[in-house]
Design an enzyme around this catalytic site. Structure first.
Site, short mmCIF file in Angstrom:
data_model
loop_
_atom_site.label_atom_id
_atom_site.label_comp_id
_atom_site.label_asym_id
_atom_site.label_seq_id
_atom_site.Cartn_x
_atom_site.Cartn_y
_atom_site.Cartn_z
N LEU A 107 77.46 69.93 67.79
CA LEU A 107 78.40 70.97 67.36
C LEU A 107 79.66 70.25 66.93
CD1 LEU A 107 77.83 73.52 70.27
CD2 LEU A 107 76.89 73.61 67.94
N LYS B 14 82.21 62.92 71.38
CA LYS B 14 81.73 61.79 70.56
C LYS B 14 82.00 60.46 71.26
CE LYS B 14 80.01 64.10 67.28
NZ LYS B 14 78.60 64.03 67.01
N PHE C 116 71.95 63.20 64.37
CA PHE C 116 73.03 64.01 63.78
C PHE C 116 73.32 65.27 64.61
CE2 PHE C 116 71.02 61.97 60.07
CZ PHE C 116 72.12 61.49 59.39
N ASN D 210 85.91 62.04 56.22
CA ASN D 210 85.69 63.45 55.87
C ASN D 210 84.63 63.59 54.77
OD1 ASN D 210 88.25 63.29 57.32
ND2 ASN D 210 88.50 65.43 56.77
N ASN E 217 73.23 75.78 63.31
CA ASN E 217 74.17 75.77 62.19
C ASN E 217 73.48 75.37 60.89
OD1 ASN E 217 76.80 76.25 61.20
ND2 ASN E 217 77.24 74.05 61.16
N TYR F 175 85.98 68.08 71.29
CA TYR F 175 84.95 67.60 70.36
C TYR F 175 85.01 66.07 70.25
CZ TYR F 175 82.93 66.28 65.86
OH TYR F 175 82.22 65.64 64.88
N SER G 248 82.72 60.07 64.82
CA SER G 248 83.74 60.65 63.94
C SER G 248 85.04 59.87 64.04
CB SER G 248 83.98 62.08 64.40
OG SER G 248 85.13 62.61 63.79
N ILE H 49 67.71 69.53 71.35
CA ILE H 49 67.71 68.19 71.96
C ILE H 49 67.89 68.27 73.48
CG2 ILE H 49 68.42 66.80 69.96
CD1 ILE H 49 71.32 66.95 71.08
N ARG I 209 98.20 73.81 61.02
CA ARG I 209 97.11 74.21 61.91
C ARG I 209 97.25 73.41 63.19
NH1 ARG I 209 91.06 73.37 59.64
NH2 ARG I 209 91.65 71.20 59.87
N GLY J 35 96.75 71.15 66.25
CA GLY J 35 95.83 70.04 66.52
C GLY J 35 95.59 69.12 65.33
P1 NAD Z 1 75.93 70.51 60.73
O1 NAD Z 1 76.37 71.54 61.70
O2 NAD Z 1 75.72 70.92 59.32
O3 NAD Z 1 74.60 69.79 61.23
C1 NAD Z 1 74.28 69.63 62.59
C2 NAD Z 1 72.85 70.10 62.78
O4 NAD Z 1 72.49 69.92 64.15
C3 NAD Z 1 72.68 71.58 62.45
O5 NAD Z 1 71.56 71.74 61.59
C4 NAD Z 1 72.44 72.25 63.80
O6 NAD Z 1 71.60 73.37 63.70
C5 NAD Z 1 71.83 71.10 64.60
N1 NAD Z 1 72.04 71.15 66.04
C6 NAD Z 1 73.21 71.34 66.70
N2 NAD Z 1 73.01 71.30 68.03
C7 NAD Z 1 71.68 71.06 68.21
C8 NAD Z 1 70.87 70.91 69.36
N3 NAD Z 1 71.36 71.02 70.58
N4 NAD Z 1 69.56 70.65 69.19
C9 NAD Z 1 69.03 70.56 67.93
N5 NAD Z 1 69.75 70.72 66.82
C10 NAD Z 1 71.08 70.95 66.96
O7 NAD Z 1 76.98 69.31 60.80
P2 NAD Z 1 77.13 68.02 59.89
O8 NAD Z 1 78.40 68.13 59.16
O9 NAD Z 1 75.88 67.75 59.16
O10 NAD Z 1 77.35 66.92 61.02
C11 NAD Z 1 76.30 66.10 61.49
C12 NAD Z 1 76.83 65.20 62.60
O11 NAD Z 1 77.93 64.43 62.09
C13 NAD Z 1 77.39 65.97 63.80
O12 NAD Z 1 77.05 65.26 64.96
C14 NAD Z 1 78.88 65.95 63.57
O13 NAD Z 1 79.59 66.03 64.77
C15 NAD Z 1 79.07 64.59 62.90
N6 NAD Z 1 80.27 64.52 62.06
C16 NAD Z 1 80.45 65.42 61.05
C17 NAD Z 1 81.63 65.37 60.29
C18 NAD Z 1 81.90 66.37 59.20
O14 NAD Z 1 83.07 66.50 58.82
N7 NAD Z 1 80.90 67.06 58.66
C19 NAD Z 1 82.57 64.36 60.53
C20 NAD Z 1 82.33 63.45 61.55
C21 NAD Z 1 81.17 63.53 62.32
N1 UFG Z 2 93.05 72.24 55.47
C1 UFG Z 2 93.74 73.24 54.80
N2 UFG Z 2 93.13 74.45 54.66
C2 UFG Z 2 91.88 74.73 55.13
C3 UFG Z 2 91.18 73.69 55.81
C4 UFG Z 2 91.81 72.46 55.97
O1 UFG Z 2 94.87 73.04 54.37
O2 UFG Z 2 91.39 75.84 54.98
C5 UFG Z 2 93.69 70.91 55.61
C6 UFG Z 2 93.86 70.43 57.04
O3 UFG Z 2 95.08 70.90 57.55
C7 UFG Z 2 93.78 68.92 56.89
C8 UFG Z 2 92.82 68.72 55.70
O4 UFG Z 2 92.81 69.97 55.01
O5 UFG Z 2 95.03 68.41 56.51
C9 UFG Z 2 91.40 68.39 56.14
O6 UFG Z 2 90.96 69.37 57.07
P1 UFG Z 2 89.42 69.52 57.48
O7 UFG Z 2 89.34 70.66 58.44
O8 UFG Z 2 88.57 69.57 56.27
O9 UFG Z 2 89.11 68.13 58.19
P2 UFG Z 2 89.76 67.45 59.47
O10 UFG Z 2 90.28 66.12 59.05
O11 UFG Z 2 90.69 68.35 60.18
O12 UFG Z 2 88.51 67.26 60.41
C10 UFG Z 2 87.24 66.86 59.92
C11 UFG Z 2 86.17 67.40 60.85
C12 UFG Z 2 86.27 66.73 62.17
C13 UFG Z 2 86.21 65.24 61.98
C14 UFG Z 2 87.31 64.80 61.06
C15 UFG Z 2 87.24 63.31 60.81
O13 UFG Z 2 86.30 68.80 61.01
O14 UFG Z 2 85.19 67.11 62.96
O15 UFG Z 2 87.17 65.48 59.82
O16 UFG Z 2 86.00 62.93 60.42
F1 UFG Z 2 86.37 64.63 63.16
#
Ligand code: NAD
Ligand code: UFG
Length: 325
Positions: free
Chosen positions: A82, A151, A79, A177, A34, A147, A123, A58, A289, A291
């Site tokens: 997925l 975690k 980090f 977020n 990703n 998901y 998360s 990993i 949406r 969930g």
């Molecule tokens: P991201 O997808 O941009 O980054 C994750 C990276 O890990 C990517 O570069 C991907 O290529 C790599 N990756 C995935 N699986 C792998 C594997 N098996 N081996 C090696 N590399 C792998 O996501 P992000 O938003 O930067 O999130 C980073 C971490 O934070 C994740 O663990 C995610 O679950 C967690 N997190 C993200 C959010 C969010 O909203 N962005 C919220 C809470 C937690």
């Molecule tokens: N939303 C919209 N339109 C969109 C996308 C989102 O209205 O196109 C709304 C959602 O319904 C929600 C808010 O915007 O009310 C935030 O949605 P996000 O998808 O941006 O974020 P979530 O809170 O659903 O989830 C994110 C990550 C999860 C993480 C969580 C808490 O996707 O992995 O934040 O950290 F667990």
């Protein structure tokens, strides 16, 4: 020296920048599932420093063992994972394999090579349906999707590893977020597919790559009926990780929320985005949406007390469109 898994992804790349700037030597392991290889050059351009990049997974035991043998890794910042909630419902095995088996594999390689410090990206999703708000770290954990369970499983493993080995230090950071990008605009959130999350979707609407924003539900129990979240600037978030590295001097298992402590609705975020960039965002109200929770935000006091960290960037600043990706 740090091993940063997923270090070319959205949050990982921003952390890699601040880690290099803080003087750490860095090895990044990423399978690019990703992210894009070009992010490495952007990170090096911003920092004017070199990083070691290994393209790989990993879940590859031999590869991980080789990395720990070759580099003097002291701390792993994990980090890689997925993160698409709907995909985790459709493909749970993929998610448990990547996120849980991958993390177990990483821990095995750490143990075999006597590395005993890790920071893990968890998360707010581990909390599930709020029993009270804001969520503090003691709030019961009850994820509502695979998901979230991946975690929580890894958190439990880290807890148990710390209980079994008094020299081990593990910090679980529960992100709320994350939004925004490095001020250079050279790195940011650039998902490979149509974004699931609100902010990257908004950016694509602003760039006219997508026609309008779908607002998922306007009948929630919130100020304006739209979903409410705690949006934290990604630069603040990664600064929290630097503070956590220092805190690893404390052995044992530790959990910290990383959020701002403030809730913002979808419509409030859209208004801030419009004001910050002087544009109008087309939007349509759509059904809820599946969930989605109505609202949640963080109590972030523990991180302030223990890590001496707090979010500083305003919502307006976080909304400023800097990305040139
Ligand atoms: P991201 O997808 O941009 O980054 C994750 C990276 O890990 C990517 O570069 C991907 O290529 C790599 N990756 C995935 N699986 C792998 C594997 N098996 N081996 C090696 N590399 C792998 O996501 P992000 O938003 O930067 O999130 C980073 C971490 O934070 C994740 O663990 C995610 O679950 C967690 N997190 C993200 C959010 C969010 O909203 N962005 C919220 C809470 C937690
Ligand atoms: N939303 C919209 N339109 C969109 C996308 C989102 O209205 O196109 C709304 C959602 O319904 C929600 C808010 O915007 O009310 C935030 O949605 P996000 O998808 O941006 O974020 P979530 O809170 O659903 O989830 C994110 C990550 C999860 C993480 C969580 C808490 O996707 O992995 O934040 O950290 F667990």
């Amino acid at each position: 020296m740090l091993l940063i898994t997923g270090g070319l992804g959205y949050i990982g790349s921003h952390f890699t920048v601040v880690a290099l700037q803080a003087g750490y030597e860095v090895v990044v392991l990423d399978n690019l599932s990703n992210s894009h290889a070009g992010v490495k050059d952007k990170v090096e351009q911003i920092t004017q420093k070199k990083l070691h990049f290994i393209e790989g997974d990993i879940r590859d035991e031999g590869l991980l063992d080789g990395i720990f043998k070759r580099y003097a890794i002291e701390v792993v910042v994990h980090f890689a994972g997925l993160k698409a909630v709907a995909e985790s419902v459709a493909q749970p095995i993929l998610y448990y394999d990547n996120n849980v088996s991958g993390s177990l594999n990483l821990l095995k390689a750490m143990q075999n090579n006597k590395v005993n410090k890790i920071i893990f990206s968890s998360s707010a999703t581990v909390y599930g349906e709020p029993k009270y708000l804001p969520y503090d770290e003691q709030h019961p954990t009850n994820p509502i999707n695979p998901y979230g369970y991946t975690k929580l499983h890894v958190e439990h493993v880290l807890h148990d590893v710390c209980a079994s080995d008094e020299a081990f230090a593990a910090i679980t950071l529960r992100y709320f977020n994350p939004i925004g990008a490095h001020p250079s605009g050279l790195i940011g959130e650039n998902p490979k597919d149509i974004p699931n999350n609100l902010m990257p979707y908004l950016i694509k609407v602003a760039n006219t790559e997508l026609p309008y924003l779908q607002v998922f539900g306007d009948d929630y129990d919130t100020r304006d009926g739209t979903g409410e979240r705690d949006y934290i600037n990604v630069m603040d978030l990664v600064e929290g990780h630097l503070a956590a590295i220092e805190y690893l001097a404390n052995t044992g298992f530790h959990v910290f929320n990383l959020g701002t402590g403030k809730g913002t609705t979808v419509l409030e975020l859209v208004s801030a985005f419009e004001a910050a960039n002087d544009i109008v965002i087309e939007k349509k109200i759509k059904p809820r949406r599946e969930g989605d929770l109505a609202k949640f935000w963080a109590k972030a006091d523990l991180a302030k007390k223990e890590l001496n960290w707090e979010a500083k960037t305003s919502l307006l600043e976080s909304c400023q469109l800097v990305q040139q990706l």
